[in-house]
Design a protein around this motif. Structure first.
Motif, PDB file in Angstrom:
ATOM      1  N   ILE A  65       1.192  -1.505  -0.180  1.00  0.00           N
ATOM      2  CA  ILE A  65       0.197   0.299   0.084  1.00  0.00           C
ATOM      3  C   ILE A  65       1.058   1.256   0.023  1.00  0.00           C
ATOM      4  O   ILE A  65       0.615   2.722  -0.608  1.00  0.00           O
ATOM      5  N   LEU A  66       2.012   1.240   1.128  1.00  0.00           N
ATOM      6  CA  LEU A  66       3.061   2.433   0.817  1.00  0.00           C
ATOM      7  C   LEU A  66       3.373   2.658  -0.247  1.00  0.00           C
ATOM      8  O   LEU A  66       3.808   3.610  -0.712  1.00  0.00           O
ATOM      9  N   THR A  67       3.581   1.358  -1.015  1.00  0.00           N
ATOM     10  CA  THR A  67       4.976   1.375  -2.271  1.00  0.00           C
ATOM     11  C   THR A  67       4.293   1.796  -3.895  1.00  0.00           C
ATOM     12  O   THR A  67       4.587   2.231  -4.933  1.00  0.00           O
ATOM     13  N   TYR A  68       2.275   1.586  -3.571  1.00  0.00           N
ATOM     14  CA  TYR A  68       1.622   1.523  -4.711  1.00  0.00           C
ATOM     15  C   TYR A  68       2.083   2.881  -5.896  1.00  0.00           C
ATOM     16  O   TYR A  68       1.676   3.057  -6.576  1.00  0.00           O
ATOM     17  N   ARG A  72       2.415   1.269  -8.952  1.00  0.00           N
ATOM     18  CA  ARG A  72       0.942   1.151  -9.471  1.00  0.00           C
ATOM     19  C   ARG A  72       0.801  -0.297  -9.335  1.00  0.00           C
ATOM     20  O   ARG A  72       0.275  -0.584 -10.633  1.00  0.00           O
ATOM     21  N   HIS A  73       0.840  -0.830  -8.278  1.00  0.00           N
ATOM     22  CA  HIS A  73       0.715  -2.820  -8.922  1.00  0.00           C
ATOM     23  C   HIS A  73      -1.131  -2.605  -8.023  1.00  0.00           C
ATOM     24  O   HIS A  73      -1.349  -1.841  -7.587  1.00  0.00           O
ATOM     25  N   ARG A  74      -1.324  -3.795  -8.493  1.00  0.00           N
ATOM     26  CA  ARG A  74      -2.690  -4.074  -7.521  1.00  0.00           C
ATOM     27  C   ARG A  74      -2.116  -4.932  -6.915  1.00  0.00           C
ATOM     28  O   ARG A  74      -1.598  -5.816  -7.019  1.00  0.00           O
ATOM     29  N   ILE A  75      -3.294  -4.951  -5.170  1.00  0.00           N
ATOM     30  CA  ILE A  75      -3.176  -5.885  -4.002  1.00  0.00           C
ATOM     31  C   ILE A  75      -4.521  -6.269  -4.193  1.00  0.00           C
ATOM     32  O   ILE A  75      -5.518  -6.231  -4.087  1.00  0.00           O
ATOM     33  N   PHE A  76      -4.519  -7.956  -4.272  1.00  0.00           N
ATOM     34  CA  PHE A  76      -5.331  -9.123  -4.108  1.00  0.00           C
ATOM     35  C   PHE A  76      -4.948  -9.719  -2.575  1.00  0.00           C
ATOM     36  O   PHE A  76      -4.123  -9.783  -2.816  1.00  0.00           O
ATOM     37  N   LEU A  77      -6.165  -9.918  -1.356  1.00  0.00           N
ATOM     38  CA  LEU A  77      -5.590 -10.118  -0.164  1.00  0.00           C
ATOM     39  C   LEU A  77      -7.273 -11.187  -0.283  1.00  0.00           C
ATOM     40  O   LEU A  77      -7.877 -11.039   0.070  1.00  0.00           O
ATOM     41  N   TRP A  78      -6.151 -12.156   0.533  1.00  0.00           N
ATOM     42  CA  TRP A  78      -7.263 -13.710   0.608  1.00  0.00           C
ATOM     43  C   TRP A  78      -7.736 -13.347   2.489  1.00  0.00           C
ATOM     44  O   TRP A  78      -6.683 -13.218   3.136  1.00  0.00           O
ATOM     45  N   ARG A  79      -8.888 -13.118   2.941  1.00  0.00           N
ATOM     46  CA  ARG A  79      -8.974 -13.789   4.386  1.00  0.00           C
ATOM     47  C   ARG A  79     -10.541 -14.627   3.627  1.00  0.00           C
ATOM     48  O   ARG A  79     -11.695 -14.142   3.306  1.00  0.00           O
ATOM     49  N   SER A  80     -10.140 -15.016   4.733  1.00  0.00           N
ATOM     50  CA  SER A  80     -11.284 -16.364   5.657  1.00  0.00           C
ATOM     51  C   SER A  80     -11.243 -15.841   6.753  1.00  0.00           C
ATOM     52  O   SER A  80     -10.556 -16.854   7.402  1.00  0.00           O
ATOM     53  N   GLY A  81     -12.877 -16.085   7.110  1.00  0.00           N
ATOM     54  CA  GLY A  81     -13.035 -16.212   8.933  1.00  0.00           C
ATOM     55  C   GLY A  81     -12.662 -15.181   9.700  1.00  0.00           C
ATOM     56  O   GLY A  81     -12.305 -13.849   9.433  1.00  0.00           O
ATOM     57  N   GLY A 103      -7.287  -2.830  10.571  1.00  0.00           N
ATOM     58  CA  GLY A 103      -7.567  -3.885   9.569  1.00  0.00           C
ATOM     59  C   GLY A 103      -8.921  -3.548   8.650  1.00  0.00           C
ATOM     60  O   GLY A 103      -8.452  -3.789   7.295  1.00  0.00           O
ATOM     61  N   THR A 104      -9.577  -2.626   9.251  1.00  0.00           N
ATOM     62  CA  THR A 104     -10.697  -2.178   7.727  1.00  0.00           C
ATOM     63  C   THR A 104     -10.286  -1.378   7.217  1.00  0.00           C
ATOM     64  O   THR A 104     -10.299  -0.951   5.921  1.00  0.00           O
ATOM     65  N   LEU A 105      -8.689  -0.312   7.688  1.00  0.00           N
ATOM     66  CA  LEU A 105      -8.819   0.681   6.635  1.00  0.00           C
ATOM     67  C   LEU A 105      -7.592  -0.062   5.609  1.00  0.00           C
ATOM     68  O   LEU A 105      -7.760   0.389   4.835  1.00  0.00           O
ATOM     69  N   LEU A 106      -6.728  -1.252   6.204  1.00  0.00           N
ATOM     70  CA  LEU A 106      -6.137  -1.834   4.960  1.00  0.00           C
ATOM     71  C   LEU A 106      -6.846  -2.121   4.133  1.00  0.00           C
ATOM     72  O   LEU A 106      -6.622  -2.339   2.474  1.00  0.00           O
ATOM     73  N   ALA A 107      -8.191  -3.676   4.786  1.00  0.00           N
ATOM     74  CA  ALA A 107      -8.962  -3.954   3.332  1.00  0.00           C
ATOM     75  C   ALA A 107      -8.931  -3.287   2.615  1.00  0.00           C
ATOM     76  O   ALA A 107      -9.559  -3.492   1.558  1.00  0.00           O
ATOM     77  N   ARG A 108     -10.255  -1.842   3.268  1.00  0.00           N
ATOM     78  CA  ARG A 108     -10.437  -0.993   2.457  1.00  0.00           C
ATOM     79  C   ARG A 108      -9.288  -0.316   0.957  1.00  0.00           C
ATOM     80  O   ARG A 108      -9.676   0.551  -0.115  1.00  0.00           O
ATOM     81  N   CYS A 109      -7.897  -0.488   0.998  1.00  0.00           N
ATOM     82  CA  CYS A 109      -6.814  -0.316   0.146  1.00  0.00           C
ATOM     83  C   CYS A 109      -6.738  -0.988  -0.741  1.00  0.00           C
ATOM     84  O   CYS A 109      -5.935  -0.364  -2.074  1.00  0.00           O
ATOM     85  N   VAL A 110      -6.759  -2.083  -1.098  1.00  0.00           N
ATOM     86  CA  VAL A 110      -6.826  -3.286  -1.647  1.00  0.00           C
ATOM     87  C   VAL A 110      -7.648  -3.415  -2.938  1.00  0.00           C
ATOM     88  O   VAL A 110      -9.602  -2.375  -3.008  1.00  0.00           O
ATOM     89  N   HIS A 111      -7.539  -3.868  -3.758  1.00  0.00           N
ATOM     90  CA  HIS A 111      -8.695  -4.099  -5.193  1.00  0.00           C
ATOM     91  C   HIS A 111      -9.061  -4.837  -5.377  1.00  0.00           C
ATOM     92  O   HIS A 111     -10.349  -4.556  -6.397  1.00  0.00           O
TER      93      HIS A 111
END
Length: 340
Positions: A65-68, A72-81, A103-111
């Protein structure tokens, strides 16, 4: 698809099938890790890689996120549970609330926020306040060649080697030994199943975690409770194949891989509806009960023990077929390719 693997923890393999290059960011200190992660991100950008798929790693997520702005890369985050939920009677502190906010702020920054199975999509969306258009569905997969039923002679020899008598009804538990996985239900569960069956019963517990000492204390001097501790993954298929039943009494889950392992090995299983478990075994599966319903877990295990050989074989074959078709590596790879 050209793939690079970034490994943040543990000892990375020198190479992986289908992976062009394995880059280790493991280091003895946070500063070393930081330098290695930044170097890896810079190398990937120069080599033309623009998409990252992360499983849980918060440190790498923050760095991406900091280096985006630079790459200009795309970020996909896997989480479950919902593993961050509190155990038992513990209360949430200010620190927990701040971690939730972060954690909520980070999750809202991913593509793309990736989760599975189906029922976890709305749960994760609400939990992390992710916009609907960023949610993606992805299954876990299972290698059905590794996790396969044992031939009768091999099964018999495996049980002999493990010290499990052929007359015993062996129930297997494989998971983290923690409150949220229902491990404190295991001893009363075992006692009740033993009282109802007219044959010896053995509960085999595989795993490690904060409840290990609790189980060791209760299981001291008990021949019917076999605490194996952590077992290497390569040895798990034979344990599943030698067992008569698999039990997962969890209070909380996401996409439990242990269910896929049991299904692929064609061992009947008894589980709760925690997280996405019902999606994994299928809504029509007969041995699926509500979270925390110990009497139902006991009753269903007894029903499994009383299945005829033909009923057991038919159930196991049906679950193995579901694992092979719905959760095969090929199917899941196609889902991931569509996402990326």
């Amino acid at each position: 698809m050209d793939v690079i693997a970034l490994v943040e923890r543990g000892t990375p393999p020198a190479q992986l099938p289908g992976v062009r290059k394995v880059i280790s960011t493991v280091g003895p200190s946070r500063v070393t890790r930081l330098v290695r992660v930044l170097s890896a991100i810079r190398w990937c950008a120069r080599a033309g890689y623009r998409t990252y798929f992360l499983r849980y790693s918060r440190f790498l997520l923050v760095m991406l996120i900091l280096t985006y702005p630079f790459f200009r890369h795309r970020i996909f985050l896997w989480r479950s549970g919902t593993a961050d939920l509190m155990d038992g009677d513990r209360r949430r502190t200010v620190r927990h609330r701040l971690e939730d906010l972060f954690g909520t702020l980070l999750a809202r920054c991913v593509h793309g926020f990736v989760t599975g199975p189906e029922s976890m999509v709305p749960i994760m969306r609400a939990r992390w306040q992710v916009p609907a258009h960023r949610m993606r569905l992805l299954y876990n997969d299972i290698d059905s060649d590794r996790f396969a039923p044992l031939p009768p002679a091999v099964r018999q020899e495996t049980r002999r080697r493990l010290g499990w008598d052929e007359t015993e009804f062996v129930v297997l538990f494989v998971h983290r030994l923690s409150f949220r996985r229902g491990t404190r239900l295991l001893v009363p569960y075992l006692d009740a199943v033993r009282a109802e069956l007219d044959r010896p019963v053995r509960l085999v517990v595989v795993g490690d975690g904060p409840d290990r000492s609790y189980l060791e204390r209760l299981g001291r001097d008990r021949a019917d409770l076999h605490l194996m501790g952590p077992v290497p993954n390569r040895k798990l298929p034979s344990l599943y194949g030698a067992a008569d039943c698999f039990v997962m009494p969890s209070y909380e889950e996401g996409f439990p891989r242990v269910l896929l392992e049991a299904m692929s090995t064609a061992v009947p299983l008894v589980t709760t509806r925690a997280g996405g478990s019902a999606d994994v075994v299928g809504s029509g599966y007969p041995f699926l009960c509500d979270v925390g319903d110990l009497p139902a877990l006991i009753r269903m295990t007894i029903e499994v023990a009383r299945l005829t050989d033909s009923e057991r074989d038919a159930l196991g074959a049906r679950m193995r077929e579901r694992a092979q078709q719905r959760f095969s590596p090929q199917h899941v790879a196609g889902m991931l390719e569509d996402i990326l």
